[in-house]
Scaffold this motif. Structure first.
Motif, PDB file in Angstrom:
ATOM      1  N   THR A   1      -3.314  -2.469  -2.349  1.00  0.00           N
ATOM      2  CA  THR A   1      -4.503  -1.672  -2.043  1.00  0.00           C
ATOM      3  C   THR A   1      -4.098  -0.231  -1.824  1.00  0.00           C
TER       4      THR A   1
ATOM      5  N   ARG B   1      -8.179   4.219  -2.721  1.00  0.00           N
ATOM      6  CA  ARG B   1      -9.512   4.036  -3.313  1.00  0.00           C
ATOM      7  C   ARG B   1     -10.291   2.917  -2.628  1.00  0.00           C
ATOM      8  N   ALA B   2      -9.546   1.963  -2.038  1.00  0.00           N
ATOM      9  CA  ALA B   2     -10.222   0.843  -1.372  1.00  0.00           C
ATOM     10  C   ALA B   2     -10.937   1.294  -0.106  1.00  0.00           C
TER      11      ALA B   2
ATOM     12  N   GLN C   1      -5.215  -6.923  -6.998  1.00  0.00           N
ATOM     13  CA  GLN C   1      -5.162  -5.462  -6.907  1.00  0.00           C
ATOM     14  C   GLN C   1      -6.511  -4.864  -6.523  1.00  0.00           C
ATOM     15  N   ASN C   2      -6.456  -3.930  -5.586  1.00  0.00           N
ATOM     16  CA  ASN C   2      -7.606  -3.101  -5.211  1.00  0.00           C
ATOM     17  C   ASN C   2      -8.902  -3.841  -4.890  1.00  0.00           C
TER      18      ASN C   2
ATOM     19  N   THR D   1       0.842  -1.191   0.000  1.00  0.00           N
ATOM     20  CA  THR D   1       0.000   0.000   0.000  1.00  0.00           C
ATOM     21  C   THR D   1       0.875   1.239   0.000  1.00  0.00           C
TER      22      THR D   1
END
Length: 292
Positions: free
Chosen positions: A65, A68-69, A37-38, A14
């Motif tokens: 991550t 946006r997560a 991813q994400n 991250t």
């Protein structure tokens, strides 16, 4: 949920947008990790459980991550805590860079920052730093990618991660030149500018601290081996304290003026001594070896 395998150690990658997350993800993919991813935090928990199941084909798992997560329920910080409660020991790798570098990276790819909205890029970066502050505090390793090429970043990620042993400490020794700035990812920084500089000796100037003539010169100076001995003994007692606090990944910055000679030779010498002791994994990286 069937039987769990003890040995899976999920990696959480991250950090700041533009900090090099996708490059780090690629390094893990190349090392044979299953990389996702994400995913929202809830799905990360499910994925780790699936990967840890007895019959899972996934041996090694990394999850990338970014901020946006956090739109999803349950933040990443809580996710890391829950993983620990469930008996996993997640390894958190946090990537960051200086504002001016992030701005340059966003400009070069003509992307807007995910938190920028109608404001400036700088505002978006500032918001993101605040949001990720707590996650940064949980990180096992923080890598500042400001001065790293893609190749350097790959080496730094590989060095800091090693083989991810769950029960051993990992020390990364990073030589650097003070004229290029101290490494922001170091837990301990030492300064070896008290030793005579081989730069001023014509026949040594073109060599580097990894070369025998320079290493021999630096380590034969009065006080040099004594310094290495004393530092290794200090570091060993510090490592015991870190261990007690649950800190298994330690970065030691060793600096001289340019990062070519003294810091390189001393880092190598400290690394050699630590390896001889045999109870920690050791990586040595030379940040400024090729820089002028």
């Amino acid at each position: 949920m069937g039987h769990m395998r003890e040995n899976i150690r999920p990696v959480i990658i991250t950090g700041l947008s533009g900090g090099g997350l996708s490059t780090a993800a690629k390094v893990f993919e190349d090392k044979g990790f299953f990389v996702s991813q994400n995913l929202p935090p809830q799905l990360i928990l499910e994925l780790v459980d699936l990967a840890a199941a007895e019959d899972s084909p996934v041996e090694r798992l990394a999850v990338v991550t970014d901020v946006r997560a956090d739109d999803f329920n349950g933040s990443m910080v809580e996710t890391v805590d829950v993983l620990k409660e469930r008996g996993y020991s997640p390894f958190v790798l946090f990537l960051e860079a200086r504002d001016d570098v992030l701005i340059r990276r966003f400009d070069s790819v003509r992307r807007t920052h995910p938190l920028q909205g109608d404001d400036t890029l700088s505002t978006g970066i500032e918001r993101e730093r605040e949001m990720l502050e707590e996650m940064r505090n949980r990180a096992d390793v923080i890598i500042d990618t400001s001065n790293l090429s893609v190749h350097d970043l790959r080496r730094a990620v590989e060095a800091s991660v090693g083989e991810l042993p769950a029960d051993r400490q990992h020390v990364t020794l990073e030589s650097f030149g003070f004229k290029h700035g101290s490494p922001r990812d170091a837990d301990i920084v030492v300064d070896v500018r008290f030793l005579p500089n081989p730069y001023w000796i014509e026949e040594l100037r073109e060599y580097r601290g990894v070369d025998k003539p320079v290493a021999d010169y630096v380590l034969s100076q009065p006080g040099a081996t004594e310094y290495v001995d004393n530092f290794v003994s200090l570091l060993t007692s510090t490592l015991a304290g870190y261990r007690h606090e649950g800190k298994d990944f330690i970065t030691v910055g060793v600096g001289c003026t340019g990062g070519h000679h003294r810091s390189v030779a001393v880092s190598e010498a400290i690394g050699k001594r630590l390896r001889q002791q045999g109870n920690v994994d050791v990586s040595v990286i030379h940040r400024d070896l090729e820089r002028h």
